[in-house]
Motif scaffolding. Structure first.
Motif, mmCIF file in Angstrom:
data_model
loop_
_atom_site.group_PDB
_atom_site.id
_atom_site.type_symbol
_atom_site.label_atom_id
_atom_site.label_comp_id
_atom_site.label_asym_id
_atom_site.label_seq_id
_atom_site.Cartn_x
_atom_site.Cartn_y
_atom_site.Cartn_z
ATOM 1 N N GLU A 84 0.829 -1.208 0.000
ATOM 2 C CA GLU A 84 0.000 0.000 0.000
ATOM 3 C C GLU A 84 0.866 1.261 0.000
ATOM 4 N N ALA A 85 1.992 1.218 0.714
ATOM 5 C CA ALA A 85 2.899 2.370 0.759
ATOM 6 C C ALA A 85 3.438 2.701 -0.626
ATOM 7 N N ALA A 86 3.647 1.669 -1.436
ATOM 8 C CA ALA A 86 4.169 1.901 -2.778
ATOM 9 C C ALA A 86 3.237 2.785 -3.601
ATOM 10 N N GLY A 87 1.968 2.722 -3.290
ATOM 11 C CA GLY A 87 1.016 3.580 -3.985
ATOM 12 C C GLY A 87 1.271 5.047 -3.718
ATOM 13 N N GLU A 88 1.836 5.373 -2.558
ATOM 14 C CA GLU A 88 2.111 6.770 -2.219
ATOM 15 C C GLU A 88 3.208 7.356 -3.088
ATOM 16 N N TYR A 89 4.155 6.513 -3.491
ATOM 17 C CA TYR A 89 5.218 7.036 -4.374
ATOM 18 C C TYR A 89 5.072 6.518 -5.817
ATOM 19 N N LYS A 90 3.864 6.071 -6.145
ATOM 20 C CA LYS A 90 3.511 5.644 -7.496
ATOM 21 C C LYS A 90 4.380 4.488 -7.985
ATOM 22 N N GLY A 91 4.600 3.536 -7.072
ATOM 23 C CA GLY A 91 5.339 2.337 -7.436
ATOM 24 C C GLY A 91 4.412 1.159 -7.643
#
Length: 363
Positions: A84-91
């Motif tokens: 889910e954190a990857a969504g914050e940096y568009k990963g």
């Protein structure tokens, strides 16, 4: 685990931090331009890499979480938070892994992730050395390697995201159990696998702590291994109590083990006579705390562990950090972290759960 701006002291602040429910711009190194780095920012190529703390996080980074085993409830929480954190940096993030926690079970997955040209592999190693060869191969191809929860050998990864100081975890577990049983009696440890890096580090500090004069009346009679398997951990608990009828307490520093041990004791004649503590999640342990089987236990926020691991991998893959001691970076909502010796990043101190606070948490 709970952290400084991240490291909140009160349960209320923790709830706020957790909500709590239970790891295409330039400016950095690329797979093609720079040799892979080893632990602590050392490179396997001829020239050391340099960090650009102002480099933007690259969009579209591909990262993969490789847990000890795919069906481990604790690691599912960690990995989901990291994805889910990857969504914050568009990963783009995913979880892959074996269904068992054997020493070599992760190797084939690492090889596949190399073929898929992931930007970063995040691994909770079942065996620090068994995964070393393929991880080095990944690093030689410019793939960043971040160990979390359980470390790989230092020269086989760039960073290790540690839940808490291994010493702090190990020593605090002994103190917690000693307080519960009055500082006297036979005790046992129910661990995960015999090769688990984190478990072994904690156990060594437990043994060292037991050597202090204040614990002279505590006797460690056995270290048993449940292999992070629920049924085996349940059976190992039964075996401990049959072999040591005077046993007063069990430390199980693994979420699978503490839950299985508590379940066995909860339904046996040993309830109220044998104390259980260790590392578990509130949702796993709530029943056993409320029925009096377990007085208190500890853990960190596994969601924060996955979140930090994810942002660490992104910072590495974007060239913001290299893994060298003293480098700093910001991990989203958790704030700033500093890389320590041997590429280690410590999330924060463990938190103690008991009947007074357990209903404030949901993970």
């Amino acid at each position: 685990m709970f952290t400084s701006s991240r490291r909140v002291a009160s349960a209320a602040a923790l709830v706020g931090l957790l909500s709590l429910g239970l790891s295409a711009c330039g400016g950095g190194t690329t797979k093609d331009s720079t040799a892979a780095q080893g632990g602590g920012g050392q490179t396997t190529g001829s020239a050391p890499a340099s960090a650009d703390p102002n480099a933007p996080i690259k969009e579209g980074l591909k990262i993969a979480f490789l847990p000890k085993q795919i069906n481990n409830p604790y690691e599912t929480i960690v990995d989901k938070a990291g994805i889910e954190a990857a969504g914050e940096y568009k990963g783009e993030a995913k979880e892959v892994g074996p269904s068992d926690a054997s020493a070599s079970s992760q190797v084939s997955y690492i090889n596949t992730l190399i073929q898929q040209k992931q930007d970063a592999i995040l691994i909770a190693a079942n065996d620090a050395n068994a995964v070393c060869g393929p991880l080095k191969q990944a690093m030689s191809k410019g793939i960043k390697v971040v160990a979390y929860d359980s470390d790989a050998a230092k020269d086989c990864r760039n960073l290790f995201i540690n839940q808490a100081s291994s010493e702090e975890i190990g020593r605090s577990q002994v103190k917690m159990l000693s307080d519960q049983i009055g500082g006297k009696g036979e005790i046992a440890i129910l661990s995960a696998t015999a090769n688990a890096t984190n478990q072994n580090a904690w156990i060594e500090f437990m043994k060292d702590e037991l050597g202090k004069p204040e614990y002279k009346d505590l006797k460690l009679v056995k270290v048993a291994y449940g292999d992070d398997d629920d049924q085996k951990s349940f059976q190992e608990t039964q075996g401990l109590l049959q072999a040591y009828p005077d046993l007063k307490g069990i430390i199980s520093p693994t979420t699978v083990g503490i839950s299985a041990a508590s379940r066995y004791i909860s339904g046996s004649k040993y309830k109220g006579k044998v104390a259980v503590t260790g590392l578990g999640t509130p949702n796993q342990m709530r029943e056993y705390v409320k029925n009096g089987t377990v007085k208190e236990f500890a853990l960190w926020n596994p969601k924060d562990l996955g979140y930090l691991a994810s942002f660490s991998a992104a910072a590495l893959a974007s060239g913001r950090i290299t893994g060298a001691e003293g480098e700093k970076f910001t991990a989203g909502k958790l704030g700033e972290f500093t890389i320590g010796k041997d590429g280690e990043i410590i999330l924060g101190p463990p938190f103690t759960f008991n009947a007074e606070n357990i209903d404030e948490f949901d993970f």
